[in-house]
Design a protein around this motif. Structure first.
Motif, PDB file in Angstrom:
ATOM      1  N   GLU A  74       0.827  -1.207   0.000  1.00 25.32           N
ATOM      2  CA  GLU A  74       0.000   0.000   0.000  1.00 25.32           C
ATOM      3  C   GLU A  74       0.863   1.260   0.000  1.00 25.32           C
ATOM      4  O   GLU A  74       0.585   2.224  -0.728  1.00 25.32           O
ATOM      5  CB  GLU A  74      -0.931   0.002   1.208  1.00 25.32           C
ATOM      6  CG  GLU A  74      -1.872   1.201   1.243  1.00 25.32           C
ATOM      7  CD  GLU A  74      -2.778   1.195   2.452  1.00 25.32           C
ATOM      8  OE1 GLU A  74      -3.421   2.233   2.701  1.00 25.32           O
ATOM      9  OE2 GLU A  74      -2.833   0.163   3.154  1.00 25.32           O
ATOM     10  N   LEU A  75       1.930   1.272   0.801  1.00 26.19           N
ATOM     11  CA  LEU A  75       2.823   2.430   0.828  1.00 26.19           C
ATOM     12  C   LEU A  75       3.500   2.609  -0.525  1.00 26.19           C
ATOM     13  O   LEU A  75       3.594   3.736  -1.039  1.00 26.19           O
ATOM     14  CB  LEU A  75       3.876   2.263   1.920  1.00 26.19           C
ATOM     15  CG  LEU A  75       4.972   3.339   1.959  1.00 26.19           C
ATOM     16  CD1 LEU A  75       4.376   4.732   2.157  1.00 26.19           C
ATOM     17  CD2 LEU A  75       5.998   3.024   3.055  1.00 26.19           C
ATOM     18  N   ARG A  76       3.953   1.528  -1.122  1.00 25.11           N
ATOM     19  CA  ARG A  76       4.621   1.606  -2.425  1.00 25.11           C
ATOM     20  C   ARG A  76       3.669   2.147  -3.492  1.00 25.11           C
ATOM     21  O   ARG A  76       4.068   2.955  -4.337  1.00 25.11           O
ATOM     22  CB  ARG A  76       5.162   0.242  -2.827  1.00 25.11           C
ATOM     23  CG  ARG A  76       6.295  -0.243  -1.934  1.00 25.11           C
ATOM     24  CD  ARG A  76       6.686  -1.672  -2.245  1.00 25.11           C
ATOM     25  NE  ARG A  76       7.664  -2.165  -1.297  1.00 25.11           N
ATOM     26  CZ  ARG A  76       8.979  -2.051  -1.428  1.00 25.11           C
ATOM     27  NH1 ARG A  76       9.474  -1.446  -2.500  1.00 25.11           N
ATOM     28  NH2 ARG A  76       9.803  -2.531  -0.523  1.00 25.11           N
ATOM     29  N   VAL A  77       2.418   1.726  -3.443  1.00 21.49           N
ATOM     30  CA  VAL A  77       1.428   2.202  -4.415  1.00 21.49           C
ATOM     31  C   VAL A  77       1.182   3.699  -4.231  1.00 21.49           C
ATOM     32  O   VAL A  77       1.101   4.455  -5.207  1.00 21.49           O
ATOM     33  CB  VAL A  77       0.115   1.402  -4.282  1.00 21.49           C
ATOM     34  CG1 VAL A  77      -1.021   2.063  -5.072  1.00 21.49           C
ATOM     35  CG2 VAL A  77       0.326  -0.029  -4.764  1.00 21.49           C
ATOM     36  N   ARG A  78       1.062   4.135  -2.974  1.00 24.88           N
ATOM     37  CA  ARG A  78       0.845   5.564  -2.715  1.00 24.88           C
ATOM     38  C   ARG A  78       2.028   6.389  -3.204  1.00 24.88           C
ATOM     39  O   ARG A  78       1.857   7.438  -3.839  1.00 24.88           O
ATOM     40  CB  ARG A  78       0.608   5.816  -1.224  1.00 24.88           C
ATOM     41  CG  ARG A  78      -0.714   5.308  -0.691  1.00 24.88           C
ATOM     42  CD  ARG A  78      -1.099   6.026   0.597  1.00 24.88           C
ATOM     43  NE  ARG A  78      -0.040   6.050   1.585  1.00 24.88           N
ATOM     44  CZ  ARG A  78       0.183   5.087   2.477  1.00 24.88           C
ATOM     45  NH1 ARG A  78      -0.595   4.021   2.508  1.00 24.88           N
ATOM     46  NH2 ARG A  78       1.165   5.193   3.361  1.00 24.88           N
ATOM     47  N   LEU A  79       3.233   5.929  -2.890  1.00 28.45           N
ATOM     48  CA  LEU A  79       4.422   6.660  -3.323  1.00 28.45           C
ATOM     49  C   LEU A  79       4.501   6.744  -4.846  1.00 28.45           C
ATOM     50  O   LEU A  79       4.836   7.792  -5.398  1.00 28.45           O
ATOM     51  CB  LEU A  79       5.683   5.995  -2.764  1.00 28.45           C
ATOM     52  CG  LEU A  79       5.902   6.137  -1.255  1.00 28.45           C
ATOM     53  CD1 LEU A  79       7.042   5.234  -0.793  1.00 28.45           C
ATOM     54  CD2 LEU A  79       6.188   7.592  -0.878  1.00 28.45           C
TER      55      LEU A  79
END
Length: 231
Positions: A74-79
């Protein structure tokens, strides 16, 4: 090694570090994304050393550098989403086209078809090329939209050759990194190293048919219409 440039019928250029010094814009987009997540930002030299594998790998390297290599999806997608937004908002506000590139593509237009083959996703690559005033010179942009396509895999070069109606050995790859030249080797394309780029120092000499110290050297080689011996 002796190679004959008379076989070349088209040219595939890498983008970042070959046509455009885009590192300042990539740094800005990465740091904008990291800032939104409350994470550490990075200086230009470090970000430049991470460029070449596309934004997902860039983000992964940044996360690993701060000990977050196991960061959740999820963090990677947001970034990545924030990185794309920042890139599209200002595709080339800080970077620049390398000296000599515009003169090179102007001289080649109408003589040899040109394409861009890059690990940057196609929408981002097209935005950068348009901002640089280079999009109109190329027949197509082949971006690394899926992980399996990205250089050093040969897929993008093979797709470019097929689209142009050529055999792979008729397509010259011009790039600055080991990924570019390894992709050319895998696709059986000849390769020229853009020695002014980010990753040229890390390229094994065995992968290089020609070493270009400035863009006008490519035009000189093509104009010579003779066999060239690797330096």
């Amino acid at each position: 090694m002796t190679t004959d440039l008379r076989r070349v019928r088209a040219i595939a250029f890498d983008l970042d570090g070959t046509l455009i010094d885009s590192a300042p814009d990539i740094q800005h987009a990465l740091n904008a994304a990291l800032k939104k997540a409350g994470l550490e930002r990075f200086d230009l030299d470090l970000v430049r050393s991470w460029i070449g594998d596309g934004p997902d790998m860039l983000i992964g390297r940044a996360l690993a550098h701060i000990g977050l290599e196991e960061a959740d999806h999820e963090l990677r997608v947001r970034l990545r989403r924030w990185f794309d937004v920042a890139t599209l908002a200002a595709p080339l506000s800080l970077g620049s086209v390398y000296p000599g590139i515009v003169a090179l593509v102007e001289a080649l237009r109408g003589r040899l078809p040109m394409v861009v083959v890059t690990n940057k996703p196609t929408p981002l690559a097209r935005a950068v090329l348009e901002a640089a005033g280079l999009l109109g010179f190329v027949e197509a942009v082949h971006g690394g939209d899926m992980p399996a396509q990205r250089k050093p895999a040969p897929d993008l070069l093979l797709a470019a050759a097929q689209r142009l109606g050529l055999h792979a050995p008729e397509l010259l790859m011009v790039g600055d990194s080991p990924l570019d030249l390894r992709a050319a080797q895998a696709a059986h394309c000849p390769a020229a190293l853009a020695a002014w780029g980010y990753g040229a120092h890390a390229v094994d000499a065995s992968l290089v048919s020609w070493r270009l110290h400035a863009p006008d050297e490519l035009l000189a080689l093509l104009s010579a219409d003779q066999k060239i011996t690797q330096d």
